[in-house]
Scaffold this motif. Structure first.
Motif, PDB file in Angstrom:
ATOM      1  N   VAL A  92      -0.866   6.463  -4.306  1.00  0.00           N
ATOM      2  CA  VAL A  92       0.143   5.933  -5.216  1.00  0.00           C
ATOM      3  C   VAL A  92      -0.470   4.714  -5.907  1.00  0.00           C
ATOM      4  CG1 VAL A  92       2.442   4.921  -5.434  1.00  0.00           C
ATOM      5  CG2 VAL A  92       2.014   6.714  -3.727  1.00  0.00           C
ATOM      6  N   CYS A  93      -0.564   4.767  -7.234  1.00  0.00           N
ATOM      7  CA  CYS A  93      -1.161   3.662  -7.993  1.00  0.00           C
ATOM      8  C   CYS A  93      -0.043   2.804  -8.583  1.00  0.00           C
ATOM      9  CB  CYS A  93      -2.059   4.193  -9.106  1.00  0.00           C
ATOM     10  SG  CYS A  93      -2.831   2.889 -10.100  1.00  0.00           S
ATOM     11  N   ALA A  94      -0.025   1.533  -8.190  1.00  0.00           N
ATOM     12  CA  ALA A  94       1.053   0.633  -8.602  1.00  0.00           C
ATOM     13  C   ALA A  94       0.742  -0.155  -9.868  1.00  0.00           C
ATOM     14  CB  ALA A  94       1.371  -0.343  -7.463  1.00  0.00           C
ATOM     15  N   ASN A  95      -0.380   0.151 -10.509  1.00  0.00           N
ATOM     16  CA  ASN A  95      -0.741  -0.500 -11.774  1.00  0.00           C
ATOM     17  C   ASN A  95      -1.702   0.405 -12.523  1.00  0.00           C
ATOM     18  OD1 ASN A  95      -1.698  -1.987 -13.904  1.00  0.00           O
ATOM     19  ND2 ASN A  95      -2.493  -3.678 -12.699  1.00  0.00           N
ATOM     20  N   PRO A  96      -1.228   1.149 -13.548  1.00  0.00           N
ATOM     21  CA  PRO A  96      -2.107   2.055 -14.279  1.00  0.00           C
ATOM     22  C   PRO A  96      -3.142   1.366 -15.172  1.00  0.00           C
ATOM     23  CG  PRO A  96       0.190   2.740 -14.462  1.00  0.00           C
ATOM     24  CD  PRO A  96       0.187   1.348 -13.895  1.00  0.00           C
ATOM     25  N   CYS A 101      -8.526  -3.337 -12.842  1.00  0.00           N
ATOM     26  CA  CYS A 101      -7.205  -3.203 -12.235  1.00  0.00           C
ATOM     27  C   CYS A 101      -7.135  -1.944 -11.381  1.00  0.00           C
ATOM     28  CB  CYS A 101      -6.132  -3.147 -13.320  1.00  0.00           C
ATOM     29  SG  CYS A 101      -5.937  -4.662 -14.257  1.00  0.00           S
ATOM     30  N   ALA A 102      -5.971  -1.721 -10.795  1.00  0.00           N
ATOM     31  CA  ALA A 102      -5.772  -0.572  -9.915  1.00  0.00           C
ATOM     32  C   ALA A 102      -6.030   0.744 -10.627  1.00  0.00           C
ATOM     33  CB  ALA A 102      -4.349  -0.600  -9.351  1.00  0.00           C
ATOM     34  N   GLY A 103      -5.720   0.799 -11.916  1.00  0.00           N
ATOM     35  CA  GLY A 103      -5.942   2.029 -12.662  1.00  0.00           C
ATOM     36  C   GLY A 103      -7.400   2.455 -12.670  1.00  0.00           C
ATOM     37  N   MET A 104      -8.307   1.490 -12.679  1.00  0.00           N
ATOM     38  CA  MET A 104      -9.732   1.813 -12.640  1.00  0.00           C
ATOM     39  C   MET A 104     -10.105   2.420 -11.288  1.00  0.00           C
ATOM     40  SD  MET A 104     -12.389   1.388 -14.796  1.00  0.00           S
ATOM     41  CE  MET A 104     -12.281  -0.142 -15.736  1.00  0.00           C
ATOM     42  N   LEU A 105      -9.553   1.869 -10.206  1.00  0.00           N
ATOM     43  CA  LEU A 105      -9.803   2.438  -8.885  1.00  0.00           C
ATOM     44  C   LEU A 105      -9.208   3.841  -8.790  1.00  0.00           C
ATOM     45  CD1 LEU A 105      -9.021  -0.622  -6.555  1.00  0.00           C
ATOM     46  CD2 LEU A 105     -11.224   0.053  -7.542  1.00  0.00           C
ATOM     47  N   ALA A 106      -8.036   4.032  -9.372  1.00  0.00           N
ATOM     48  CA  ALA A 106      -7.382   5.339  -9.322  1.00  0.00           C
ATOM     49  C   ALA A 106      -8.181   6.381 -10.107  1.00  0.00           C
ATOM     50  CB  ALA A 106      -5.962   5.236  -9.872  1.00  0.00           C
ATOM     51  N   ILE A 114      -4.792  -0.569  -0.427  1.00  0.00           N
ATOM     52  CA  ILE A 114      -5.970  -1.077  -1.126  1.00  0.00           C
ATOM     53  C   ILE A 114      -5.469  -2.113  -2.122  1.00  0.00           C
ATOM     54  CG2 ILE A 114      -7.864  -0.548  -2.695  1.00  0.00           C
ATOM     55  CD1 ILE A 114      -7.983   2.244  -1.504  1.00  0.00           C
ATOM     56  N   GLY A 115      -5.776  -3.371  -1.846  1.00  0.00           N
ATOM     57  CA  GLY A 115      -5.296  -4.442  -2.712  1.00  0.00           C
ATOM     58  C   GLY A 115      -5.115  -5.729  -1.934  1.00  0.00           C
ATOM     59  N   PRO A 116      -4.792  -6.818  -2.634  1.00  0.00           N
ATOM     60  CA  PRO A 116      -4.662  -8.124  -1.991  1.00  0.00           C
ATOM     61  C   PRO A 116      -3.319  -8.304  -1.301  1.00  0.00           C
ATOM     62  CG  PRO A 116      -4.266  -8.327  -4.337  1.00  0.00           C
ATOM     63  CD  PRO A 116      -4.665  -6.895  -4.099  1.00  0.00           C
ATOM     64  N   THR A 146      -1.608   8.477   6.229  1.00  0.00           N
ATOM     65  CA  THR A 146      -1.139   9.704   5.575  1.00  0.00           C
ATOM     66  C   THR A 146      -1.151   9.566   4.050  1.00  0.00           C
ATOM     67  OG1 THR A 146       1.189   8.988   5.739  1.00  0.00           O
ATOM     68  CG2 THR A 146       0.305  10.362   7.532  1.00  0.00           C
ATOM     69  N   PHE A 147      -1.221   8.331   3.557  1.00  0.00           N
ATOM     70  CA  PHE A 147      -1.339   8.115   2.116  1.00  0.00           C
ATOM     71  C   PHE A 147      -1.838   6.702   1.837  1.00  0.00           C
ATOM     72  CE2 PHE A 147       2.772   6.224   2.847  1.00  0.00           C
ATOM     73  CZ  PHE A 147       3.020   5.349   1.802  1.00  0.00           C
ATOM     74  N   VAL A 148      -2.144   6.448   0.562  1.00  0.00           N
ATOM     75  CA  VAL A 148      -2.710   5.174   0.116  1.00  0.00           C
ATOM     76  C   VAL A 148      -1.816   4.575  -0.958  1.00  0.00           C
ATOM     77  CG1 VAL A 148      -4.716   4.026  -0.926  1.00  0.00           C
ATOM     78  CG2 VAL A 148      -5.046   6.057   0.503  1.00  0.00           C
ATOM     79  N   VAL A 149      -1.562   3.273  -0.868  1.00  0.00           N
ATOM     80  CA  VAL A 149      -0.975   2.531  -1.977  1.00  0.00           C
ATOM     81  C   VAL A 149      -2.071   1.641  -2.560  1.00  0.00           C
ATOM     82  CG1 VAL A 149       0.624   0.700  -2.662  1.00  0.00           C
ATOM     83  CG2 VAL A 149       1.408   2.533  -1.175  1.00  0.00           C
ATOM     84  N   ASN A 150      -2.354   1.833  -3.827  1.00  0.00           N
ATOM     85  CA  ASN A 150      -3.414   1.105  -4.521  1.00  0.00           C
ATOM     86  C   ASN A 150      -2.787   0.099  -5.484  1.00  0.00           C
ATOM     87  OD1 ASN A 150      -5.528   0.305  -6.242  1.00  0.00           O
ATOM     88  ND2 ASN A 150      -5.600   2.287  -7.283  1.00  0.00           N
ATOM     89  N   THR A 151      -2.969  -1.196  -5.195  1.00  0.00           N
ATOM     90  CA  THR A 151      -2.450  -2.235  -6.100  1.00  0.00           C
ATOM     91  C   THR A 151      -3.558  -2.986  -6.820  1.00  0.00           C
ATOM     92  OG1 THR A 151      -2.365  -3.957  -4.373  1.00  0.00           O
ATOM     93  CG2 THR A 151      -0.407  -2.559  -4.640  1.00  0.00           C
ATOM     94  N   GLY A 152      -4.832  -2.656  -6.546  1.00  0.00           N
ATOM     95  CA  GLY A 152      -5.918  -3.288  -7.292  1.00  0.00           C
ATOM     96  C   GLY A 152      -6.918  -3.990  -6.404  1.00  0.00           C
ATOM     97  N   ILE A 153      -7.662  -4.900  -7.010  1.00  0.00           N
ATOM     98  CA  ILE A 153      -8.769  -5.570  -6.328  1.00  0.00           C
ATOM     99  C   ILE A 153      -8.307  -6.869  -5.679  1.00  0.00           C
ATOM    100  CG2 ILE A 153     -10.502  -4.521  -7.820  1.00  0.00           C
ATOM    101  CD1 ILE A 153     -10.588  -7.089  -9.446  1.00  0.00           C
TER     102      ILE A 153
END
Length: 297
Positions: free
Chosen positions: A173-177, A190-195, A117-119, A141-148
């Motif tokens: 896994v959130c790559a930006n809190p 940012c990704a933290g909001m999605l997380a 999830i991210g650009p 099996t998992f998600v990496v979230n880097t933001g919008i």
């Protein structure tokens, strides 16, 4: 509120020079402190030059969901080159390292089929480590979230994919809190909001970057300054920069013209209202030793 309940005011300096003698090492935030995502703020490069000339050690610490090399390149394009600092660490780099060398059982159990999830600009976080990238939550099996993808997007734009992932109990896994960031003159989520939204939906999340302890330990190793009383973190967020510094046992200086601008000051670069600053710090529970209107000497 009685006089005993009134939050203690915090010292506000014109710039870093008022604090420079206290510290040998500086951990500096990027977005909202050194630049606005487009260009450096006035006085930033001069301040970095003066810190270096004074023999201070500087480690840039960003919650950017990209690896250090790409952030270094972006900074250089703005005129902030490696000559202006000693080290750089990012939440994206920390995420990449955790995916390669899992620090715990939660990470070790992620599997190999990853939904991003991210650009596309953030893909270096998960590239070249043997993952199978998938488009459908049913295959992951998992998600990496880097933001919008686009700075105008909202949580609502991502609710369908977040709900689909939560329905399958995919770990994230959130790559930006960070929750928000200043882009030019506006705020973007940012990704933290999605997380956070994912956790509301019942999802399990692990965060990499500020305010979490591992990324500060990396900075301490890079700075190689053993007396933590001689290290200060400078940032524009109570929630990440000040909280992270407090938890890591180092001082924090808040830049008030970043994400808290509307709350603390009337215009960019102006001194904050001391009572508003004290009240905001008390409300957050994260206390800096001082504040500066913006990052300058």
């Amino acid at each position: 509120m009685t006089s005993q309940d009134t939050p203690k005011t915090l010292p506000v300096f014109n710039g870093i020079s008022g604090l420079a003698d206290r510290y040998d090492g500086y951990i500096l935030d990027l977005w909202g402190v050194l630049h606005n995502g487009v260009e450096p703020y006035p006085g930033v490069i001069d301040c970095l030059d003066r810190l270096r000339a004074a023999g201070k050690r500087v480690c840039l610490l960003s919650n950017a969901p990209r690896r250090c090399a790409s952030v270094t390149e972006k900074l250089s394009g703005m005129g902030i080159t490696p000559d202006h600092y000693d080290h750089l660490m990012t939440s994206g780099e920390a995420t990449h390292e955790a995916l390669i060398d899992p620090p715990d059982g939660w990470h070790a159990a992620l599997g190999k089929r990853c939904l991003h999830i991210g650009p596309p600009r953030d893909k270096d976080v998960f590239e070249d480590i043997g993952l199978e990238m998938v488009e459908d939550p049913a295959d992951a099996t998992f998600v990496v979230n880097t933001g919008i993808d686009d700075f105008d997007e909202t949580i609502a734009d991502y609710d369908p994919v977040l709900k689909a992932c939560a329905a399958r109990s995919l770990p994230m896994v959130c790559a930006n809190p960070d929750l928000v960031v200043v882009v030019g003159t506006k705020m973007a989520i940012c990704a933290g909001m999605l997380a956070q939204r994912y956790e509301e939906l019942g999802g399990s999340v692990r965060y990499h970057g500020k305010p979490h302890a591992p990324v500060y330990r990396r900075c301490f190793d890079l700075l190689d300054i053993h007396d933590r009383q001689r290290i200060v973190a400078v940032g524009d967020s109570f929630r990440t920069d000040v909280a992270g510094a407090n938890a890591a046992g180092i001082d924090a200086v808040l830049v008030t013209s970043g994400i808290h601008l509307e709350e603390l000051a009337t215009a960019w670069g102006e001194h904050p209202d001391p009572r508003k600053l004290a009240a905001a710090a008390a409300a957050s529970g994260h206390i800096p030793v001082a504040a500066i209107p913006h990052f300058r000497w």
